[in-house]
Design a protein around this motif. Structure first.
Motif, PDB file in Angstrom:
ATOM      1  N   MET A  42       2.172  10.081   8.500  1.00 31.43           N
ATOM      2  CA  MET A  42       1.570  11.128   9.289  1.00 31.43           C
ATOM      3  C   MET A  42       1.870  10.860  10.763  1.00 31.43           C
ATOM      4  SD  MET A  42      -2.408  12.207   9.816  1.00 31.43           S
ATOM      5  CE  MET A  42      -2.557  13.044   8.263  1.00 31.43           C
ATOM      6  N   ASN A  43       2.163  11.914  11.481  1.00 33.44           N
ATOM      7  CA  ASN A  43       2.409  11.857  12.916  1.00 33.44           C
ATOM      8  C   ASN A  43       1.224  12.461  13.667  1.00 33.44           C
ATOM      9  OD1 ASN A  43       5.103  10.850  12.716  1.00 33.44           O
ATOM     10  ND2 ASN A  43       5.730  12.881  12.100  1.00 33.44           N
ATOM     11  N   ILE A  44       0.770  11.754  14.713  1.00 27.22           N
ATOM     12  CA  ILE A  44      -0.308  12.248  15.568  1.00 27.22           C
ATOM     13  C   ILE A  44       0.165  12.129  17.010  1.00 27.22           C
ATOM     14  CG2 ILE A  44      -2.676  11.907  16.356  1.00 27.22           C
ATOM     15  CD1 ILE A  44      -3.229  10.630  13.582  1.00 27.22           C
ATOM     16  N   LEU A  45       0.072  13.225  17.757  1.00 25.73           N
ATOM     17  CA  LEU A  45       0.474  13.235  19.167  1.00 25.73           C
ATOM     18  C   LEU A  45      -0.682  13.773  19.998  1.00 25.73           C
ATOM     19  CD1 LEU A  45       2.699  12.858  21.313  1.00 25.73           C
ATOM     20  CD2 LEU A  45       3.409  15.214  20.826  1.00 25.73           C
ATOM     21  N   PHE A  46      -1.191  12.946  20.911  1.00 27.65           N
ATOM     22  CA  PHE A  46      -2.232  13.357  21.845  1.00 27.65           C
ATOM     23  C   PHE A  46      -1.555  13.894  23.097  1.00 27.65           C
ATOM     24  CE2 PHE A  46      -4.345  10.154  19.247  1.00 27.65           C
ATOM     25  CZ  PHE A  46      -5.509  10.820  18.904  1.00 27.65           C
ATOM     26  N   LEU A  47      -1.955  15.093  23.528  1.00 28.88           N
ATOM     27  CA  LEU A  47      -1.322  15.740  24.672  1.00 28.88           C
ATOM     28  C   LEU A  47      -2.313  15.949  25.812  1.00 28.88           C
ATOM     29  CD1 LEU A  47       0.652  18.532  22.821  1.00 28.88           C
ATOM     30  CD2 LEU A  47       1.541  16.393  23.720  1.00 28.88           C
ATOM     31  N   CYS A  48      -1.812  15.832  27.038  1.00 26.87           N
ATOM     32  CA  CYS A  48      -2.584  16.173  28.234  1.00 26.87           C
ATOM     33  C   CYS A  48      -1.569  16.483  29.337  1.00 26.87           C
ATOM     34  CB  CYS A  48      -3.538  15.051  28.625  1.00 26.87           C
ATOM     35  SG  CYS A  48      -2.721  13.575  29.211  1.00 26.87           S
TER      36      CYS A  48
ATOM     37  N   SER B 153       1.277   9.486  22.546  1.00 30.93           N
ATOM     38  CA  SER B 153       0.685  10.423  23.503  1.00 30.93           C
ATOM     39  C   SER B 153       1.754  10.859  24.489  1.00 30.93           C
ATOM     40  CB  SER B 153      -0.505   9.788  24.238  1.00 30.93           C
ATOM     41  OG  SER B 153      -0.083   8.717  25.047  1.00 30.93           O
ATOM     42  N   ALA B 154       1.536  12.036  25.081  1.00 26.25           N
ATOM     43  CA  ALA B 154       2.509  12.585  26.028  1.00 26.25           C
ATOM     44  C   ALA B 154       1.813  13.581  26.946  1.00 26.25           C
ATOM     45  CB  ALA B 154       3.655  13.273  25.283  1.00 26.25           C
ATOM     46  N   GLY B 155       2.528  13.986  27.995  1.00 24.97           N
ATOM     47  CA  GLY B 155       1.981  14.946  28.937  1.00 24.97           C
ATOM     48  C   GLY B 155       2.994  15.996  29.336  1.00 24.97           C
ATOM     49  N   SER B 156       2.492  17.108  29.837  1.00 27.16           N
ATOM     50  CA  SER B 156       3.386  18.173  30.299  1.00 27.16           C
ATOM     51  C   SER B 156       3.948  17.867  31.686  1.00 27.16           C
ATOM     52  CB  SER B 156       2.649  19.518  30.313  1.00 27.16           C
ATOM     53  OG  SER B 156       1.496  19.441  31.138  1.00 27.16           O
ATOM     54  N   GLN B 157       3.225  17.049  32.451  1.00 25.80           N
ATOM     55  CA  GLN B 157       3.672  16.593  33.769  1.00 25.80           C
ATOM     56  C   GLN B 157       3.285  15.121  33.912  1.00 25.80           C
ATOM     57  OE1 GLN B 157       2.001  19.148  36.812  1.00 25.80           O
ATOM     58  NE2 GLN B 157       2.527  20.985  35.676  1.00 25.80           N
TER      59      GLN B 157
ATOM     60  N   GLU C 242       0.956  -1.965  27.863  1.00 27.30           N
ATOM     61  CA  GLU C 242       2.388  -1.752  27.642  1.00 27.30           C
ATOM     62  C   GLU C 242       2.721  -0.291  27.355  1.00 27.30           C
ATOM     63  OE1 GLU C 242       4.738  -4.178  28.060  1.00 27.30           O
ATOM     64  OE2 GLU C 242       3.038  -5.395  28.751  1.00 27.30           O
ATOM     65  N   HIS C 243       1.709   0.573  27.324  1.00 30.07           N
ATOM     66  CA  HIS C 243       1.964   2.008  27.102  1.00 30.07           C
ATOM     67  C   HIS C 243       2.739   2.582  28.282  1.00 30.07           C
ATOM     68  CE1 HIS C 243      -1.444   3.056  24.048  1.00 30.07           C
ATOM     69  NE2 HIS C 243      -0.817   1.943  23.726  1.00 30.07           N
ATOM     70  N   THR C 244       3.473   3.645  28.014  1.00 28.12           N
ATOM     71  CA  THR C 244       4.205   4.340  29.069  1.00 28.12           C
ATOM     72  C   THR C 244       3.751   5.789  29.125  1.00 28.12           C
ATOM     73  OG1 THR C 244       5.998   4.864  27.523  1.00 28.12           O
ATOM     74  CG2 THR C 244       6.244   2.861  28.856  1.00 28.12           C
ATOM     75  N   SER C 245       3.899   6.399  30.283  1.00 33.13           N
ATOM     76  CA  SER C 245       3.543   7.797  30.482  1.00 33.13           C
ATOM     77  C   SER C 245       4.771   8.644  30.163  1.00 33.13           C
ATOM     78  CB  SER C 245       3.099   8.009  31.937  1.00 33.13           C
ATOM     79  OG  SER C 245       2.766   9.342  32.155  1.00 33.13           O
ATOM     80  N   ASP C 246       4.707   9.364  29.050  1.00 38.96           N
ATOM     81  CA  ASP C 246       5.885  10.070  28.523  1.00 38.96           C
ATOM     82  C   ASP C 246       5.732  11.582  28.604  1.00 38.96           C
ATOM     83  OD1 ASP C 246       6.935   7.561  27.733  1.00 38.96           O
ATOM     84  OD2 ASP C 246       5.775   7.652  25.892  1.00 38.96           O
ATOM     85  N   HIS C 247       6.866  12.262  28.636  1.00 38.78           N
ATOM     86  CA  HIS C 247       6.905  13.725  28.671  1.00 38.78           C
ATOM     87  C   HIS C 247       6.881  14.272  27.252  1.00 38.78           C
ATOM     88  CE1 HIS C 247       8.194  17.832  29.519  1.00 38.78           C
ATOM     89  NE2 HIS C 247       7.776  17.608  30.755  1.00 38.78           N
ATOM     90  N   ILE C 248       6.227  15.396  27.068  1.00 41.93           N
ATOM     91  CA  ILE C 248       6.134  16.031  25.756  1.00 41.93           C
ATOM     92  C   ILE C 248       7.521  16.296  25.156  1.00 41.93           C
ATOM     93  CG2 ILE C 248       5.935  18.355  26.707  1.00 41.93           C
ATOM     94  CD1 ILE C 248       4.049  18.989  24.367  1.00 41.93           C
ATOM     95  N   ASP C 249       8.511  16.576  25.986  1.00 38.05           N
ATOM     96  CA  ASP C 249       9.861  16.851  25.493  1.00 38.05           C
ATOM     97  C   ASP C 249      10.486  15.629  24.830  1.00 38.05           C
ATOM     98  OD1 ASP C 249       9.678  19.455  26.371  1.00 38.05           O
ATOM     99  OD2 ASP C 249      10.886  19.131  28.169  1.00 38.05           O
TER     100      ASP C 249
ATOM    101  N   ARG D  50      -6.763   9.795  29.688  1.00 34.63           N
ATOM    102  CA  ARG D  50      -7.459  10.220  28.469  1.00 34.63           C
ATOM    103  C   ARG D  50      -6.579  10.178  27.228  1.00 34.63           C
ATOM    104  NH1 ARG D  50      -9.850  14.240  32.378  1.00 34.63           N
ATOM    105  NH2 ARG D  50      -7.727  14.973  32.273  1.00 34.63           N
ATOM    106  N   SER D  51      -5.383  10.692  27.314  1.00 33.61           N
ATOM    107  CA  SER D  51      -4.516  10.676  26.130  1.00 33.61           C
ATOM    108  C   SER D  51      -4.064   9.258  25.797  1.00 33.61           C
ATOM    109  CB  SER D  51      -3.308  11.597  26.322  1.00 33.61           C
ATOM    110  OG  SER D  51      -2.581  11.229  27.472  1.00 33.61           O
ATOM    111  N   GLN D  52      -3.939   8.417  26.809  1.00 30.67           N
ATOM    112  CA  GLN D  52      -3.590   7.015  26.578  1.00 30.67           C
ATOM    113  C   GLN D  52      -4.732   6.296  25.859  1.00 30.67           C
ATOM    114  OE1 GLN D  52      -0.726   5.554  27.058  1.00 30.67           O
ATOM    115  NE2 GLN D  52       0.322   7.100  28.254  1.00 30.67           N
ATOM    116  N   ILE D  53      -5.971   6.580  26.285  1.00 30.14           N
ATOM    117  CA  ILE D  53      -7.139   6.003  25.635  1.00 30.14           C
ATOM    118  C   ILE D  53      -7.225   6.492  24.190  1.00 30.14           C
ATOM    119  CG2 ILE D  53      -9.668   6.053  25.607  1.00 30.14           C
ATOM    120  CD1 ILE D  53      -9.513   5.949  28.722  1.00 30.14           C
ATOM    121  N   ALA D  54      -7.014   7.786  23.973  1.00 25.64           N
ATOM    122  CA  ALA D  54      -7.045   8.340  22.617  1.00 25.64           C
ATOM    123  C   ALA D  54      -5.990   7.683  21.735  1.00 25.64           C
ATOM    124  CB  ALA D  54      -6.832   9.853  22.664  1.00 25.64           C
ATOM    125  N   GLU D  55      -4.794   7.493  22.275  1.00 25.48           N
ATOM    126  CA  GLU D  55      -3.724   6.845  21.518  1.00 25.48           C
ATOM    127  C   GLU D  55      -4.126   5.419  21.146  1.00 25.48           C
ATOM    128  OE1 GLU D  55       0.857   5.196  22.087  1.00 25.48           O
ATOM    129  OE2 GLU D  55       0.038   6.563  23.581  1.00 25.48           O
ATOM    130  N   GLY D  56      -4.640   4.670  22.115  1.00 25.05           N
ATOM    131  CA  GLY D  56      -5.043   3.293  21.859  1.00 25.05           C
ATOM    132  C   GLY D  56      -6.150   3.193  20.823  1.00 25.05           C
TER     133      GLY D  56
END
Length: 68
Positions: free
Chosen positions: A1-7, A33-37, A59-66, A13-19
């Motif tokens: 199963m794939n789960i993607l938290f978006l913000c 997790s990913a973000g639009s900006q 060690e998480h990174t801030s990633d783009h939804i794309d 917040r999405s980083q916390i949700a992912e963790g």
């Protein structure tokens, strides 16, 4: 199963949700997790908050939804 938290910034917040989800659900799930900006970094307060409950997201990174 794939789960993607978006913000928007993918810095707190999405980083916390992912963790939390990774901690609760284990490695059998693909959790991201990913973000639009994305801000480009994970907020230091998100990292310290999660550290208080024993979850390391430093060690998480801030990633783009794309990216997903």
């Amino acid at each position: 199963m794939n789960i993607l938290f978006l913000c928007v910034g993918n810095s707190a917040r999405s980083q916390i949700a992912e963790g939390l989800a990774k901690s609760m659900m284990g490695s059998e799930y693909n959790i991201q997790s990913a973000g639009s900006q994305p801000s480009g970094s994970v907020h230091k307060n998100a990292i310290s908050t999660m550290k208080e409950i024993g979850i390391d997201i430093s060690e998480h990174t801030s990633d783009h939804i794309d990216d997903y």
